[in-house]
Scaffold this motif. Structure first.
Motif, mmCIF file in Angstrom:
data_model
loop_
_atom_site.group_PDB
_atom_site.id
_atom_site.type_symbol
_atom_site.label_atom_id
_atom_site.label_comp_id
_atom_site.label_asym_id
_atom_site.label_seq_id
_atom_site.Cartn_x
_atom_site.Cartn_y
_atom_site.Cartn_z
ATOM 1 N N SER A 147 72.536 100.200 76.299
ATOM 2 C CA SER A 147 71.447 100.960 75.677
ATOM 3 C C SER A 147 71.003 100.338 74.354
ATOM 4 O O SER A 147 69.833 100.044 74.168
ATOM 5 N N VAL A 148 71.944 100.097 73.436
ATOM 6 C CA VAL A 148 71.550 99.531 72.148
ATOM 7 C C VAL A 148 71.908 98.044 72.016
ATOM 8 O O VAL A 148 71.518 97.394 71.051
ATOM 9 N N GLY A 149 72.665 97.506 72.975
ATOM 10 C CA GLY A 149 72.974 96.078 72.968
ATOM 11 C C GLY A 149 74.131 95.685 72.065
ATOM 12 O O GLY A 149 74.348 94.499 71.803
ATOM 13 N N LYS A 150 74.880 96.668 71.560
ATOM 14 C CA LYS A 150 76.027 96.407 70.684
ATOM 15 C C LYS A 150 77.102 97.434 70.989
ATOM 16 O O LYS A 150 76.798 98.541 71.453
ATOM 17 N N THR A 151 78.367 97.101 70.693
ATOM 18 C CA THR A 151 79.426 98.084 70.927
ATOM 19 C C THR A 151 79.891 98.716 69.620
ATOM 20 O O THR A 151 80.750 99.591 69.621
ATOM 21 N N ARG A 195 78.696 110.877 69.004
ATOM 22 C CA ARG A 195 78.111 109.927 68.055
ATOM 23 C C ARG A 195 76.651 109.662 68.410
ATOM 24 O O ARG A 195 76.253 109.770 69.568
ATOM 25 N N VAL A 196 75.869 109.323 67.388
ATOM 26 C CA VAL A 196 74.437 109.110 67.547
ATOM 27 C C VAL A 196 74.092 107.732 66.999
ATOM 28 O O VAL A 196 74.636 107.311 65.973
ATOM 29 N N ILE A 197 73.229 107.015 67.710
ATOM 30 C CA ILE A 197 72.735 105.735 67.213
ATOM 31 C C ILE A 197 71.208 105.776 67.217
ATOM 32 O O ILE A 197 70.590 106.146 68.224
#
Lengths: 110, 171
Positions: free
Chosen positions: B60-64, B144-146
């Motif tokens: 989804s965001v491309g990072k862990t 958690r929210v990004i």
């Protein structure tokens, strides 16, 4: 017994000042089943859930939501919108069994 | 219908097309990352079907891992008796102007069967990146929210632990 479904509702102020950010609250009846639960006979209850919600004002799309199976039954949703002119807010809910519902609300900007 | 029967050739073509749809649906059952027949077009099946937080974040965001920012505010109860309906409020303290605004907000529950819960896409007309929804939590866990700005900057909330008395995912 049939499961209640649909009947979307929107609650928001009917009037706002130009530039004011207003809160929109909404509710729709939907089972939102996950596909992970079993019925009393031990059969899997198929996943049936709303996948997208969109909001447009006077035909212009301004918010798109994608939901998973982890949204609760009869989804409640609140969000914000910038009041810039009088017009119609339209929301559309779509589920994974090709059903969709819409609701509208009028806003007057003084 | 009876006065104008389907010509044999069209009937065969229709049957073959129907067969292809059934075959595609069958493939969907085998490959968990492919869209199912009834999925709404554009709904991102892959990140929603990922089974671990790290793969759902990657898809989804491309990072862990994303650094927390005080701009991303997540409100949820400390104790939820019913994991089937946990109210959450997300508010991003970020101006929503035409050239820089919050474009997307993702909400995760670390150990849910599918950790990605929702994805919101906003525009400057939203006025504020804000939402309230109710979510299912399988057990005591972290939410958690990004958030991602239109310029591609990622920021996370502080993970919020919710103690769940009765889980909400069944099984």
């Amino acid at each position: 017994m049939t499961v209640a479904i649909g009947n979307p509702m929107i609650r928001m102020p009917s009037q706002a000042k130009n530039g004011e950010i207003i809160e929109v609250r909404s509710l729709i009846m939907h089972p939102m089943t996950t596909g992970l639960q079993k019925d009393k006979a031990g059969k899997i209850i198929p996943a049936h859930f709303i996948q997208t919600v969109t909001a447009e004002f006077d035909g212009k799309l301004f918010m798109t939501i994608d939901w998973s199976i982890a949204i609760s039954t009869n989804p409640y949703l609140a969000y914000k919108m910038r009041a810039q002119k009088s017009g119609t807010l339209k929301m559309t809910w779509k589920d994974n069994q090709e059903q969709s519902w819409t609701a509208t609300a009028q806003l007057t900007v003084a | 219908m009876f006065s104008n029967p389907l010509p044999r050739r069209d009937f065969i073509r229709a049957t073959l097309t129907g067969g292809a749809v059934v075959a595609a649906a069958g493939a969907g059952l085998l490959r968990s990352d492919s869209a199912m027949a009834g999925d709404v077009p554009g709904w991102p099946a892959k990140p929603f079907e990922d089974k671990t937080l790290s793969s759902a974040m990657m898809d989804s965001v491309g990072k862990t891992s994303v650094a927390p920012s005080p701009k991303v505010k997540l409100t949820a109860p400390t104790i939820a008796e019913n994991g089937g309906a946990v109210p959450v409020t997300v508010e991003i303290d970020f101006p929503m102007t035409a050239d820089d605004y919050i474009d997307a907000v993702y909400l995760f529950v670390d150990h849910n069967p599918s950790p990605l819960v929702s994805k919101y896409q906003f525009t400057p007309e939203s006025g504020q990146a804000y939402f309230q929804e109710r979510i299912k939590m399988a057990k005591t866990d972290h939410i958690r929210v990004i958030a991602k700005s239109s310029k591609g900057v990622l920021m996370a909330s502080t993970p919020k632990e919710v103690k769940v008395t009765i889980g909400g995912c069944g099984g």
